[in-house]
Design a protein around this motif. Structure first.
Motif, PDB file in Angstrom:
ATOM      1  N   LEU A  55       0.824  -1.218   0.000  1.00 43.61           N
ATOM      2  CA  LEU A  55       0.000   0.000   0.000  1.00 43.61           C
ATOM      3  C   LEU A  55       0.861   1.272   0.000  1.00 43.61           C
ATOM      4  CD1 LEU A  55      -2.859   1.376   0.499  1.00 43.61           C
ATOM      5  CD2 LEU A  55      -2.305   1.239   2.924  1.00 43.61           C
ATOM      6  N   LEU A  56       1.850   1.323   0.904  1.00 42.03           N
ATOM      7  CA  LEU A  56       2.611   2.566   1.068  1.00 42.03           C
ATOM      8  C   LEU A  56       3.373   2.982  -0.192  1.00 42.03           C
ATOM      9  CD1 LEU A  56       4.019   2.209   4.727  1.00 42.03           C
ATOM     10  CD2 LEU A  56       1.853   3.150   3.982  1.00 42.03           C
ATOM     11  N   VAL A 111       0.826   8.118   4.218  1.00 42.43           N
ATOM     12  CA  VAL A 111       1.619   6.996   3.693  1.00 42.43           C
ATOM     13  C   VAL A 111       3.128   7.268   3.722  1.00 42.43           C
ATOM     14  CG1 VAL A 111      -0.247   6.093   2.261  1.00 42.43           C
ATOM     15  CG2 VAL A 111       1.360   7.686   1.255  1.00 42.43           C
ATOM     16  N   GLY A 112       3.538   8.503   3.435  1.00 48.11           N
ATOM     17  CA  GLY A 112       4.967   8.791   3.331  1.00 48.11           C
ATOM     18  C   GLY A 112       5.585   9.272   4.624  1.00 48.11           C
ATOM     19  N   ASP A 113       4.782   9.450   5.648  1.00 44.52           N
ATOM     20  CA  ASP A 113       5.300   9.970   6.911  1.00 44.52           C
ATOM     21  C   ASP A 113       4.904   9.024   8.052  1.00 44.52           C
ATOM     22  OD1 ASP A 113       6.712  11.787   8.326  1.00 44.52           O
ATOM     23  OD2 ASP A 113       5.248  13.392   8.274  1.00 44.52           O
ATOM     24  N   PHE A 114       3.652   9.097   8.490  1.00 45.38           N
ATOM     25  CA  PHE A 114       3.204   8.264   9.609  1.00 45.38           C
ATOM     26  C   PHE A 114       3.207   6.770   9.235  1.00 45.38           C
ATOM     27  CE2 PHE A 114      -0.168   6.218  12.124  1.00 45.38           C
ATOM     28  CZ  PHE A 114       0.349   6.443  13.394  1.00 45.38           C
ATOM     29  N   GLY A 115       2.690   6.453   8.059  1.00 41.61           N
ATOM     30  CA  GLY A 115       2.598   5.048   7.625  1.00 41.61           C
ATOM     31  C   GLY A 115       3.959   4.387   7.541  1.00 41.61           C
ATOM     32  N   LEU A 116       4.928   5.158   7.080  1.00 47.95           N
ATOM     33  CA  LEU A 116       6.287   4.641   6.927  1.00 47.95           C
ATOM     34  C   LEU A 116       6.888   4.260   8.294  1.00 47.95           C
ATOM     35  CD1 LEU A 116       8.676   6.428   4.534  1.00 47.95           C
ATOM     36  CD2 LEU A 116       9.433   6.085   6.824  1.00 47.95           C
TER      37      LEU A 116
END
Lengths: 523, 41
Positions: free
Chosen positions: A99-100, A400-405
Protein backbone atom coordinates in the motif's frame (compact mmCIF):
# COMPACT_ATOMS: atom_id res chain seq x y z
CA UNK A 1 11.07 -25.03 -0.09
CA UNK A 2 12.74 -22.82 -2.68
CA UNK A 3 10.52 -21.69 -5.52
CA UNK A 4 12.22 -20.44 -8.69
CA UNK A 5 10.78 -17.19 -9.96
CA UNK A 6 11.03 -16.40 -13.67
CA UNK A 7 12.52 -12.89 -13.44
CA UNK A 8 15.61 -11.79 -11.52
CA UNK A 9 18.73 -9.63 -11.44
CA UNK A 10 21.15 -10.29 -14.28
CA UNK A 11 24.22 -8.70 -12.66
CA UNK A 12 25.30 -7.69 -9.19
CA UNK A 13 26.19 -4.21 -10.43
CA UNK A 14 22.63 -3.86 -11.76
CA UNK A 15 21.22 -4.92 -8.40
CA UNK A 16 23.35 -2.39 -6.48
CA UNK A 17 22.50 0.40 -8.92
CA UNK A 18 18.76 -0.43 -8.75
CA UNK A 19 18.81 -0.57 -4.94
CA UNK A 20 20.83 2.66 -4.74
CA UNK A 21 18.56 4.23 -7.35
CA UNK A 22 15.53 3.23 -5.30
CA UNK A 23 17.07 5.08 -2.36
CA UNK A 24 18.46 8.09 -4.25
CA UNK A 25 15.53 10.35 -4.97
CA UNK A 26 14.40 13.95 -4.88
CA UNK A 27 14.96 13.88 -1.11
CA UNK A 28 18.73 13.51 -1.52
CA UNK A 29 19.08 16.77 -3.43
CA UNK A 30 16.17 18.82 -2.07
CA UNK A 31 14.95 17.54 1.29
CA UNK A 32 18.34 16.72 2.86
CA UNK A 33 20.06 20.09 2.23
CA UNK A 34 16.87 21.90 3.29
CA UNK A 35 16.66 20.03 6.60
CA UNK A 36 20.40 20.26 7.26
CA UNK A 37 20.42 24.03 6.69
CA UNK A 38 17.25 24.54 8.72
CA UNK A 39 18.92 23.25 11.89
CA UNK A 40 22.22 25.04 11.21
CA UNK A 41 24.77 22.24 11.46
CA UNK A 42 23.38 20.45 14.52
CA UNK A 43 21.42 18.20 12.15
CA UNK A 44 24.38 16.11 11.01
CA UNK A 45 25.13 14.60 14.45
CA UNK A 46 21.73 12.89 14.98
CA UNK A 47 21.55 12.14 11.25
CA UNK A 48 24.77 10.10 11.31
CA UNK A 49 23.80 8.41 14.57
CA UNK A 50 20.35 7.47 13.22
CA UNK A 51 21.99 6.16 10.06
CA UNK A 52 24.08 3.67 12.07
CA UNK A 53 21.50 2.71 14.71
CA UNK A 54 18.39 2.73 12.55
CA UNK A 55 18.99 3.12 8.83
CA UNK A 56 21.65 0.50 8.13
CA UNK A 57 20.14 -2.17 10.48
CA UNK A 58 16.68 -1.61 8.96
CA UNK A 59 18.12 -1.86 5.48
CA UNK A 60 19.79 -5.21 6.31
CA UNK A 61 16.53 -6.44 7.87
CA UNK A 62 14.56 -5.56 4.73
CA UNK A 63 17.06 -7.26 2.42
CA UNK A 64 16.90 -10.35 4.64
CA UNK A 65 13.09 -10.41 4.84
CA UNK A 66 12.92 -9.96 1.06
CA UNK A 67 15.36 -12.74 0.17
CA UNK A 68 13.80 -15.07 2.74
CA UNK A 69 10.29 -14.48 1.39
CA UNK A 70 11.48 -14.72 -2.21
CA UNK A 71 12.70 -18.24 -1.46
CA UNK A 72 9.05 -19.18 -0.87
CA UNK A 73 7.89 -17.47 -4.05
CA UNK A 74 6.71 -14.25 -2.40
CA UNK A 75 7.75 -10.94 -3.93
CA UNK A 76 5.66 -8.72 -1.65
CA UNK A 77 5.42 -8.29 2.10
CA UNK A 78 2.05 -10.03 2.84
CA UNK A 79 3.59 -13.37 1.87
CA UNK A 80 6.97 -12.49 3.39
CA UNK A 81 5.43 -11.66 6.76
CA UNK A 82 3.42 -14.89 6.59
CA UNK A 83 6.73 -16.79 6.33
CA UNK A 84 8.27 -14.86 9.23
CA UNK A 85 5.33 -15.20 11.59
CA UNK A 86 2.75 -17.99 11.34
CA UNK A 87 -0.07 -15.90 12.72
CA UNK A 88 -3.21 -15.02 10.73
CA UNK A 89 -2.61 -11.31 11.28
CA UNK A 90 0.94 -11.36 9.83
CA UNK A 91 -0.14 -11.35 6.19
CA UNK A 92 -2.44 -8.38 6.82
CA UNK A 93 0.36 -6.42 8.48
CA UNK A 94 2.36 -7.06 5.33
CA UNK A 95 -0.21 -5.13 3.30
CA UNK A 96 1.53 -1.89 4.33
CA UNK A 97 4.52 -2.90 2.22
CA UNK A 98 2.35 -2.84 -0.91
CA UNK A 99 0.00 0.00 0.00
CA UNK A 100 2.61 2.57 1.07
CA UNK A 101 4.91 2.54 -1.98
CA UNK A 102 1.97 2.45 -4.40
CA UNK A 103 0.28 5.42 -2.73
CA UNK A 104 3.55 7.38 -2.53
CA UNK A 105 4.01 6.64 -6.24
CA UNK A 106 0.59 8.13 -6.99
CA UNK A 107 1.83 11.64 -6.20
CA UNK A 108 5.59 11.11 -6.57
CA UNK A 109 5.37 10.61 -10.34
CA UNK A 110 3.58 13.94 -10.69
CA UNK A 111 6.31 15.70 -8.68
CA UNK A 112 8.94 13.88 -10.74
CA UNK A 113 7.32 15.21 -13.91
CA UNK A 114 7.88 18.79 -12.69
CA UNK A 115 11.64 18.15 -12.89
CA UNK A 116 11.31 17.02 -16.50
CA UNK A 117 9.13 20.03 -17.30
CA UNK A 118 11.56 22.42 -15.63
CA UNK A 119 14.52 20.81 -17.44
CA UNK A 120 12.73 21.64 -20.68
CA UNK A 121 11.80 25.15 -19.52
CA UNK A 122 15.40 25.82 -18.43
CA UNK A 123 16.82 24.51 -21.68
CA UNK A 124 14.49 26.73 -23.72
CA UNK A 125 14.89 29.67 -21.33
CA UNK A 126 11.12 29.86 -20.79
CA UNK A 127 11.31 31.55 -17.39
CA UNK A 128 14.46 33.57 -18.10
CA UNK A 129 14.04 37.13 -16.85
CA UNK A 130 12.18 36.13 -13.65
CA UNK A 131 15.03 36.98 -11.32
CA UNK A 132 13.53 36.91 -7.82
CA UNK A 133 12.20 34.14 -5.60
CA UNK A 134 8.72 35.69 -5.68
CA UNK A 135 8.67 35.79 -9.48
CA UNK A 136 9.84 32.17 -9.65
CA UNK A 137 7.13 31.20 -7.17
CA UNK A 138 4.60 32.73 -9.55
CA UNK A 139 6.17 30.79 -12.45
CA UNK A 140 5.82 27.61 -10.38
CA UNK A 141 2.15 28.26 -9.53
CA UNK A 142 1.46 29.01 -13.17
CA UNK A 143 3.26 25.81 -14.22
CA UNK A 144 0.96 23.79 -11.95
CA UNK A 145 -2.07 25.73 -13.17
CA UNK A 146 -2.89 27.01 -9.68
CA UNK A 147 -4.51 30.28 -10.74
CA UNK A 148 -7.42 30.47 -8.34
CA UNK A 149 -9.77 28.42 -10.54
CA UNK A 150 -11.67 25.25 -9.67
CA UNK A 151 -8.94 23.00 -11.07
CA UNK A 152 -5.15 23.06 -10.95
CA UNK A 153 -4.51 22.38 -14.61
CA UNK A 154 -1.91 23.46 -17.13
CA UNK A 155 -1.78 21.50 -20.43
CA UNK A 156 1.98 22.07 -20.58
CA UNK A 157 2.69 20.46 -17.20
CA UNK A 158 0.08 17.76 -17.86
CA UNK A 159 1.96 16.77 -21.02
CA UNK A 160 5.14 16.24 -19.01
CA UNK A 161 3.14 14.27 -16.44
CA UNK A 162 1.82 11.97 -19.20
CA UNK A 163 5.35 11.45 -20.55
CA UNK A 164 6.73 10.67 -17.07
CA UNK A 165 3.85 8.32 -16.31
CA UNK A 166 4.34 6.48 -19.62
CA UNK A 167 8.09 6.10 -19.00
CA UNK A 168 7.43 4.65 -15.53
CA UNK A 169 4.80 2.18 -16.70
CA UNK A 170 6.98 1.11 -19.64
CA UNK A 171 10.03 0.52 -17.43
CA UNK A 172 8.43 -1.36 -14.55
CA UNK A 173 6.16 -3.25 -16.96
CA UNK A 174 9.25 -4.82 -18.55
CA UNK A 175 10.17 -6.39 -15.23
CA UNK A 176 13.37 -6.54 -13.26
CA UNK A 177 16.18 -7.61 -15.59
CA UNK A 178 14.78 -6.13 -18.81
CA UNK A 179 13.36 -2.92 -17.38
CA UNK A 180 14.39 -1.69 -13.97
CA UNK A 181 17.92 -3.09 -14.05
CA UNK A 182 18.75 -1.70 -17.50
CA UNK A 183 17.47 1.77 -16.60
CA UNK A 184 19.31 1.73 -13.27
CA UNK A 185 22.59 0.62 -14.88
CA UNK A 186 22.59 3.61 -17.24
CA UNK A 187 20.70 6.25 -15.26
CA UNK A 188 22.57 5.89 -11.97
CA UNK A 189 26.09 6.49 -13.32
CA UNK A 190 24.68 9.37 -15.43
CA UNK A 191 23.04 10.83 -12.33
CA UNK A 192 26.24 10.58 -10.31
CA UNK A 193 28.32 12.20 -13.09
CA UNK A 194 25.81 15.09 -13.38
CA UNK A 195 25.89 15.45 -9.59
CA UNK A 196 29.70 15.61 -9.55
CA UNK A 197 29.74 18.19 -12.39
CA UNK A 198 27.26 20.39 -10.49
CA UNK A 199 29.08 19.98 -7.17
CA UNK A 200 32.42 20.95 -8.75
CA UNK A 201 30.75 23.96 -10.41
CA UNK A 202 29.33 25.16 -7.09
CA UNK A 203 32.58 24.56 -5.19
CA UNK A 204 34.53 26.62 -7.74
CA UNK A 205 32.16 29.61 -7.75
CA UNK A 206 33.99 32.89 -7.02
CA UNK A 207 33.18 34.88 -3.84
CA UNK A 208 30.17 37.20 -4.00
CA UNK A 209 29.67 40.32 -1.87
CA UNK A 210 32.27 39.03 0.59
CA UNK A 211 30.64 35.60 0.88
CA UNK A 212 32.59 32.47 -0.06
CA UNK A 213 31.48 28.93 -0.78
CA UNK A 214 32.89 28.02 2.66
CA UNK A 215 30.11 30.13 4.19
CA UNK A 216 27.62 27.99 2.29
CA UNK A 217 29.16 24.74 3.51
CA UNK A 218 29.14 26.14 7.07
CA UNK A 219 25.35 26.24 6.89
CA UNK A 220 25.38 22.43 6.92
CA UNK A 221 28.61 21.59 8.72
CA UNK A 222 29.19 24.25 11.37
CA UNK A 223 27.53 23.40 14.68
CA UNK A 224 26.95 26.88 16.06
CA UNK A 225 24.57 25.80 18.81
CA UNK A 226 25.25 22.44 20.47
CA UNK A 227 22.19 23.08 22.67
CA UNK A 228 20.03 22.37 19.61
CA UNK A 229 20.92 18.69 20.11
CA UNK A 230 18.87 18.68 23.30
CA UNK A 231 15.71 19.54 21.35
CA UNK A 232 13.53 16.72 20.05
CA UNK A 233 12.67 18.33 16.69
CA UNK A 234 16.20 18.01 15.29
CA UNK A 235 16.29 14.31 16.25
CA UNK A 236 12.87 13.66 14.69
CA UNK A 237 13.85 15.54 11.52
CA UNK A 238 17.16 13.65 11.24
CA UNK A 239 15.55 10.26 11.85
CA UNK A 240 12.81 11.02 9.33
CA UNK A 241 15.42 11.98 6.76
CA UNK A 242 17.25 8.66 7.28
CA UNK A 243 14.00 6.83 6.51
CA UNK A 244 13.30 8.87 3.41
CA UNK A 245 16.79 8.68 2.04
CA UNK A 246 17.21 4.91 2.37
CA UNK A 247 13.61 4.19 1.30
CA UNK A 248 13.24 1.87 4.28
CA UNK A 249 9.83 1.19 5.79
CA UNK A 250 8.15 1.17 2.40
CA UNK A 251 8.33 -2.39 1.06
CA UNK A 252 10.32 -1.68 -2.10
CA UNK A 253 13.65 -3.08 -0.85
CA UNK A 254 11.81 -6.29 0.11
CA UNK A 255 10.54 -6.76 -3.43
CA UNK A 256 13.90 -6.10 -5.07
CA UNK A 257 15.64 -8.46 -2.60
CA UNK A 258 13.04 -11.19 -3.19
CA UNK A 259 14.68 -11.89 -6.56
CA UNK A 260 17.92 -12.94 -4.85
CA UNK A 261 18.74 -16.56 -4.22
CA UNK A 262 19.94 -17.99 -0.93
CA UNK A 263 23.60 -18.01 -1.95
CA UNK A 264 23.52 -14.37 -3.01
CA UNK A 265 25.16 -11.94 -0.62
CA UNK A 266 23.06 -9.27 1.04
CA UNK A 267 25.30 -7.79 3.73
CA UNK A 268 27.94 -6.29 1.44
CA UNK A 269 25.48 -5.46 -1.35
CA UNK A 270 23.17 -3.73 1.11
CA UNK A 271 26.01 -1.72 2.57
CA UNK A 272 27.22 -0.76 -0.92
CA UNK A 273 23.78 0.57 -1.90
CA UNK A 274 23.67 2.50 1.36
CA UNK A 275 27.17 3.92 0.73
CA UNK A 276 26.19 5.04 -2.78
CA UNK A 277 23.11 6.73 -1.39
CA UNK A 278 25.16 8.57 1.24
CA UNK A 279 27.64 9.71 -1.41
CA UNK A 280 24.76 11.18 -3.41
CA UNK A 281 23.09 12.72 -0.38
CA UNK A 282 25.82 14.04 1.92
CA UNK A 283 28.61 14.76 -0.55
CA UNK A 284 26.64 15.78 -3.66
CA UNK A 285 23.31 16.87 -2.15
CA UNK A 286 25.02 18.80 0.62
CA UNK A 287 27.30 20.63 -1.81
CA UNK A 288 24.94 21.88 -4.50
CA UNK A 289 21.76 23.63 -3.37
CA UNK A 290 22.49 25.22 0.02
CA UNK A 291 26.09 26.41 -0.58
CA UNK A 292 24.94 28.02 -3.86
CA UNK A 293 21.93 29.63 -2.13
CA UNK A 294 24.11 31.04 0.68
CA UNK A 295 26.64 32.41 -1.80
CA UNK A 296 24.00 34.23 -3.87
CA UNK A 297 21.44 35.23 -1.20
CA UNK A 298 23.34 35.17 2.12
CA UNK A 299 22.98 32.79 5.07
CA UNK A 300 19.85 34.35 6.58
CA UNK A 301 17.84 34.29 3.34
CA UNK A 302 19.10 30.80 2.46
CA UNK A 303 17.82 29.55 5.81
CA UNK A 304 14.44 31.21 5.19
CA UNK A 305 14.32 29.54 1.76
CA UNK A 306 15.17 26.17 3.36
CA UNK A 307 12.38 26.63 5.91
CA UNK A 308 9.99 27.47 3.07
CA UNK A 309 9.90 23.80 2.12
CA UNK A 310 11.53 21.34 -0.24
CA UNK A 311 10.44 22.99 -3.47
CA UNK A 312 11.30 26.57 -2.59
CA UNK A 313 14.97 25.62 -2.68
CA UNK A 314 14.99 23.56 -5.87
CA UNK A 315 12.29 25.24 -7.96
CA UNK A 316 12.37 28.91 -6.81
CA UNK A 317 15.85 29.74 -5.49
CA UNK A 318 18.11 27.69 -7.75
CA UNK A 319 16.52 28.86 -11.04
CA UNK A 320 17.20 32.44 -9.89
CA UNK A 321 20.83 31.50 -9.23
CA UNK A 322 21.24 29.75 -12.59
CA UNK A 323 20.15 32.93 -14.33
CA UNK A 324 23.02 34.80 -12.68
CA UNK A 325 25.64 32.12 -13.33
CA UNK A 326 27.82 31.83 -16.47
CA UNK A 327 26.44 28.98 -18.64
CA UNK A 328 23.53 28.89 -16.19
CA UNK A 329 21.14 27.48 -18.78
CA UNK A 330 23.33 24.38 -19.16
CA UNK A 331 23.84 23.91 -15.42
CA UNK A 332 20.16 24.56 -14.72
CA UNK A 333 19.10 21.95 -17.28
CA UNK A 334 21.57 19.49 -15.74
CA UNK A 335 20.14 20.23 -12.25
CA UNK A 336 16.58 19.41 -13.27
CA UNK A 337 17.72 16.36 -15.27
CA UNK A 338 19.52 15.21 -12.12
CA UNK A 339 16.26 15.57 -10.15
CA UNK A 340 14.32 13.76 -12.87
CA UNK A 341 16.74 10.81 -12.98
CA UNK A 342 16.77 10.64 -9.16
CA UNK A 343 12.96 10.61 -9.22
CA UNK A 344 12.72 8.04 -12.00
CA UNK A 345 15.05 5.52 -10.35
CA UNK A 346 12.89 5.77 -7.20
CA UNK A 347 9.43 5.85 -8.75
CA UNK A 348 9.96 2.82 -10.98
CA UNK A 349 10.33 0.80 -7.77
CA UNK A 350 7.14 2.10 -6.19
CA UNK A 351 4.57 0.10 -8.13
CA UNK A 352 6.71 -3.04 -8.33
CA UNK A 353 5.47 -4.49 -4.98
CA UNK A 354 1.86 -4.06 -6.16
CA UNK A 355 2.57 -5.58 -9.56
CA UNK A 356 4.45 -8.49 -8.00
CA UNK A 357 1.62 -9.01 -5.49
CA UNK A 358 -0.85 -9.28 -8.37
CA UNK A 359 1.42 -11.73 -10.20
CA UNK A 360 2.61 -13.87 -7.30
CA UNK A 361 -0.46 -14.03 -5.06
CA UNK A 362 -3.42 -13.23 -7.32
CA UNK A 363 -1.86 -15.06 -10.29
CA UNK A 364 -2.42 -12.34 -12.87
CA UNK A 365 -0.21 -12.34 -15.95
CA UNK A 366 2.36 -9.56 -16.35
CA UNK A 367 0.21 -7.89 -19.03
CA UNK A 368 -2.93 -8.05 -16.87
CA UNK A 369 -1.03 -6.74 -13.84
CA UNK A 370 0.56 -3.83 -15.71
CA UNK A 371 -2.81 -2.88 -17.25
CA UNK A 372 -4.61 -3.01 -13.90
CA UNK A 373 -1.90 -1.03 -12.09
CA UNK A 374 -1.52 1.47 -14.93
CA UNK A 375 -5.25 2.21 -15.29
CA UNK A 376 -6.03 2.34 -11.57
CA UNK A 377 -3.00 4.49 -10.71
CA UNK A 378 -3.75 6.86 -13.59
CA UNK A 379 -7.33 7.30 -12.37
CA UNK A 380 -6.20 7.87 -8.78
CA UNK A 381 -3.75 10.53 -9.95
CA UNK A 382 -6.37 12.71 -11.66
CA UNK A 383 -8.08 14.20 -8.58
CA UNK A 384 -4.67 14.63 -6.95
CA UNK A 385 -3.45 16.69 -9.89
CA UNK A 386 -6.66 18.63 -10.48
CA UNK A 387 -7.30 19.49 -6.82
CA UNK A 388 -3.70 19.89 -5.82
CA UNK A 389 -4.35 23.39 -4.44
CA UNK A 390 -6.59 21.79 -1.77
CA UNK A 391 -3.63 19.88 -0.32
CA UNK A 392 -4.44 16.34 -1.49
CA UNK A 393 -0.73 15.58 -1.92
CA UNK A 394 0.01 16.77 1.63
CA UNK A 395 -2.77 14.58 3.00
CA UNK A 396 -1.59 11.41 1.24
CA UNK A 397 2.04 12.23 1.99
CA UNK A 398 1.36 12.41 5.72
CA UNK A 399 -0.56 9.13 5.94
CA UNK A 400 1.62 7.00 3.69
CA UNK A 401 4.97 8.79 3.33
CA UNK A 402 5.30 9.97 6.91
CA UNK A 403 3.20 8.26 9.61
CA UNK A 404 2.60 5.05 7.63
CA UNK A 405 6.29 4.64 6.93
CA UNK A 406 7.22 4.87 10.62
CA UNK A 407 4.36 2.52 11.53
CA UNK A 408 5.39 -0.14 9.01
CA UNK A 409 9.08 0.13 9.94
CA UNK A 410 8.17 -0.32 13.63
CA UNK A 411 6.05 -3.38 12.76
CA UNK A 412 8.74 -5.01 10.65
CA UNK A 413 11.53 -4.49 13.18
CA UNK A 414 9.40 -6.09 15.91
CA UNK A 415 8.33 -8.98 13.66
CA UNK A 416 11.89 -9.60 12.47
CA UNK A 417 13.90 -9.08 15.67
CA UNK A 418 11.47 -10.28 18.32
CA UNK A 419 9.00 -12.67 16.66
CA UNK A 420 11.03 -14.32 13.88
CA UNK A 421 13.92 -14.03 16.31
CA UNK A 422 17.22 -12.21 15.99
CA UNK A 423 19.25 -15.43 16.18
CA UNK A 424 17.41 -16.85 13.13
CA UNK A 425 17.44 -13.46 11.46
CA UNK A 426 21.20 -13.07 11.94
CA UNK A 427 21.80 -16.55 10.50
CA UNK A 428 19.50 -15.88 7.56
CA UNK A 429 21.21 -12.55 6.90
CA UNK A 430 24.64 -14.17 6.72
CA UNK A 431 23.73 -16.95 4.26
CA UNK A 432 26.16 -16.48 1.34
CA UNK A 433 27.46 -13.29 2.92
CA UNK A 434 30.58 -11.61 1.53
CA UNK A 435 30.81 -9.48 4.66
CA UNK A 436 30.61 -10.62 8.26
CA UNK A 437 28.68 -7.87 10.02
CA UNK A 438 30.29 -6.89 13.37
CA UNK A 439 28.56 -8.65 16.27
CA UNK A 440 27.56 -5.36 17.87
CA UNK A 441 24.92 -4.98 15.15
CA UNK A 442 23.25 -8.16 16.42
CA UNK A 443 22.48 -6.35 19.67
CA UNK A 444 21.66 -3.08 17.91
CA UNK A 445 19.15 -4.90 15.66
CA UNK A 446 17.75 -6.89 18.56
CA UNK A 447 17.35 -4.13 21.14
CA UNK A 448 18.18 -0.65 19.89
CA UNK A 449 16.42 -0.53 16.51
CA UNK A 450 13.02 -1.93 17.62
CA UNK A 451 13.01 0.21 20.79
CA UNK A 452 14.01 3.29 18.80
CA UNK A 453 11.20 2.56 16.31
CA UNK A 454 8.54 2.09 18.99
CA UNK A 455 9.58 5.35 20.68
CA UNK A 456 9.55 7.14 17.34
CA UNK A 457 6.10 5.79 16.54
CA UNK A 458 4.86 6.92 19.96
CA UNK A 459 6.29 10.37 19.28
CA UNK A 460 4.58 10.53 15.88
CA UNK A 461 1.30 9.50 17.48
CA UNK A 462 1.70 12.10 20.23
CA UNK A 463 2.95 14.91 18.00
CA UNK A 464 0.21 15.90 15.61
CA UNK A 465 -1.68 12.67 14.89
CA UNK A 466 -4.91 13.87 16.52
CA UNK A 467 -4.63 17.26 14.81
CA UNK A 468 -4.14 15.47 11.49
CA UNK A 469 -7.11 13.17 12.01
CA UNK A 470 -9.35 16.12 12.91
CA UNK A 471 -7.87 18.26 10.09
CA UNK A 472 -7.06 21.12 12.44
CA UNK A 473 -5.83 24.14 10.52
CA UNK A 474 -7.25 22.90 7.21
CA UNK A 475 -9.55 25.36 5.42
CA UNK A 476 -13.19 24.25 5.40
CA UNK A 477 -13.39 24.30 1.58
CA UNK A 478 -10.36 21.95 1.34
CA UNK A 479 -11.66 19.36 3.80
CA UNK A 480 -13.85 17.41 1.31
CA UNK A 481 -10.82 17.02 -0.96
CA UNK A 482 -8.71 15.82 1.98
CA UNK A 483 -11.43 13.26 2.69
CA UNK A 484 -11.28 12.21 -0.94
CA UNK A 485 -7.53 11.62 -0.50
CA UNK A 486 -8.24 9.44 2.54
CA UNK A 487 -10.91 7.58 0.58
CA UNK A 488 -8.40 6.80 -2.16
CA UNK A 489 -5.96 5.35 0.41
CA UNK A 490 -8.78 3.40 2.10
CA UNK A 491 -9.97 2.09 -1.29
CA UNK A 492 -6.51 0.78 -2.13
CA UNK A 493 -6.14 -0.72 1.37
CA UNK A 494 -9.55 -2.39 1.02
CA UNK A 495 -8.58 -3.93 -2.30
CA UNK A 496 -5.37 -5.30 -0.78
CA UNK A 497 -7.20 -6.79 2.22
CA UNK A 498 -9.58 -8.49 -0.20
CA UNK A 499 -6.60 -9.60 -2.33
CA UNK A 500 -4.83 -11.19 0.63
CA UNK A 501 -7.99 -12.99 1.77
CA UNK A 502 -8.64 -14.21 -1.76
CA UNK A 503 -5.05 -15.34 -2.35
CA UNK A 504 -4.81 -17.23 0.91
CA UNK A 505 -8.06 -19.06 0.10
CA UNK A 506 -7.39 -19.86 -3.54
CA UNK A 507 -3.66 -20.03 -4.28
CA UNK A 508 -2.35 -23.61 -4.54
CA UNK A 509 0.83 -22.80 -2.57
CA UNK A 510 -1.27 -21.94 0.48
CA UNK A 511 -3.57 -24.97 -0.09
CA UNK A 512 -0.59 -27.31 -0.20
CA UNK A 513 0.85 -25.71 2.89
CA UNK A 514 -2.44 -26.06 4.80
CA UNK A 515 -2.78 -29.70 3.65
CA UNK A 516 0.73 -30.51 4.85
CA UNK A 517 0.00 -28.88 8.20
CA UNK A 518 -3.19 -30.98 8.53
CA UNK A 519 -1.33 -34.17 7.58
CA UNK A 520 1.31 -33.42 10.20
CA UNK A 521 -1.39 -32.88 12.82
CA UNK A 522 -3.26 -36.11 11.94
CA UNK A 523 -1.33 -39.24 12.96
CA UNK B 1 33.69 27.55 8.25
CA UNK B 2 35.80 27.03 11.34
CA UNK B 3 38.73 24.61 11.38
CA UNK B 4 36.62 22.21 13.42
CA UNK B 5 33.84 22.34 10.82
CA UNK B 6 36.28 21.57 8.00
CA UNK B 7 37.59 18.60 10.02
CA UNK B 8 34.03 17.40 10.73
CA UNK B 9 33.07 17.64 7.06
CA UNK B 10 36.35 16.08 5.91
CA UNK B 11 35.95 13.15 8.30
CA UNK B 12 32.38 12.41 7.22
CA UNK B 13 33.28 12.71 3.53
CA UNK B 14 36.32 10.46 4.05
CA UNK B 15 34.21 7.84 5.86
CA UNK B 16 31.60 7.81 3.08
CA UNK B 17 34.22 7.60 0.32
CA UNK B 18 36.10 4.87 2.22
CA UNK B 19 32.86 2.92 2.67
CA UNK B 20 32.19 3.08 -1.08
CA UNK B 21 35.75 2.12 -2.03
CA UNK B 22 35.70 -0.78 0.46
CA UNK B 23 32.34 -2.16 -0.73
CA UNK B 24 32.99 -1.90 -4.47
CA UNK B 25 36.57 -3.16 -4.12
CA UNK B 26 35.34 -6.20 -2.17
CA UNK B 27 32.63 -6.90 -4.72
CA UNK B 28 34.24 -6.30 -8.09
CA UNK B 29 38.01 -6.42 -7.75
CA UNK B 30 38.98 -8.60 -4.84
CA UNK B 31 36.53 -11.34 -5.78
CA UNK B 32 37.87 -13.01 -8.90
CA UNK B 33 35.11 -15.61 -9.14
CA UNK B 34 32.82 -14.37 -11.90
CA UNK B 35 29.85 -16.21 -10.43
CA UNK B 36 29.80 -13.52 -7.77
CA UNK B 37 29.13 -10.74 -10.25
CA UNK B 38 26.93 -12.63 -12.68
CA UNK B 39 23.71 -13.30 -10.80
CA UNK B 40 22.29 -15.69 -13.39
CA UNK B 41 25.01 -18.33 -12.94
Amino acid sequence: MNIRRPDGWATRFGLIMAMAGNAIGLGNFLRFPGKAAQFGGAFMVPYLLAMVLLGIPLMWMEWTIGRHGGGFGHGSTPGMFHRLWRHPVAKYLGIFGVLLPAMVGVYYIYIESWSLGYAWQTMTGAYWGQTSNEEMEAVFSNYLGMNGGLFSFNPHSYLFFLATFAINIFVFGRGISKGIEIVAKYCMPTLLVIGIVLAVRVLTLPPMDGRTIGDGLAQIWRVSDWGALLKSDVWIAATGQVFFTLSVGLGMIHTYASYLKKRHDITLSGLASCGTNEFAEVILGGTIAIPAAVLFFGAAQAQTIAKGGTFSLGFFALPVIFQQMPAGQIFGTLWFLLLFLAGLTSSMAMFTPLLVFLEDELRLTRRQGVTLVGVSVFLMMQPIILFMHHGMVDEIDYWVGDFGLVLFAAIETVVFAWIFGMARGWKEMHLGADLQVPRIFYYIMKYVTPTFMILLLAWYAYDGLVARVLMRGVAAESQPYRWLARLIIAGMAGFLVWGVRFAWKTHPKFFEEASRAREEEEP
Amino acid sequence: MTVLSWIFMGLVWACILALNVFCFYQMFWKEQDTTRTDMKR
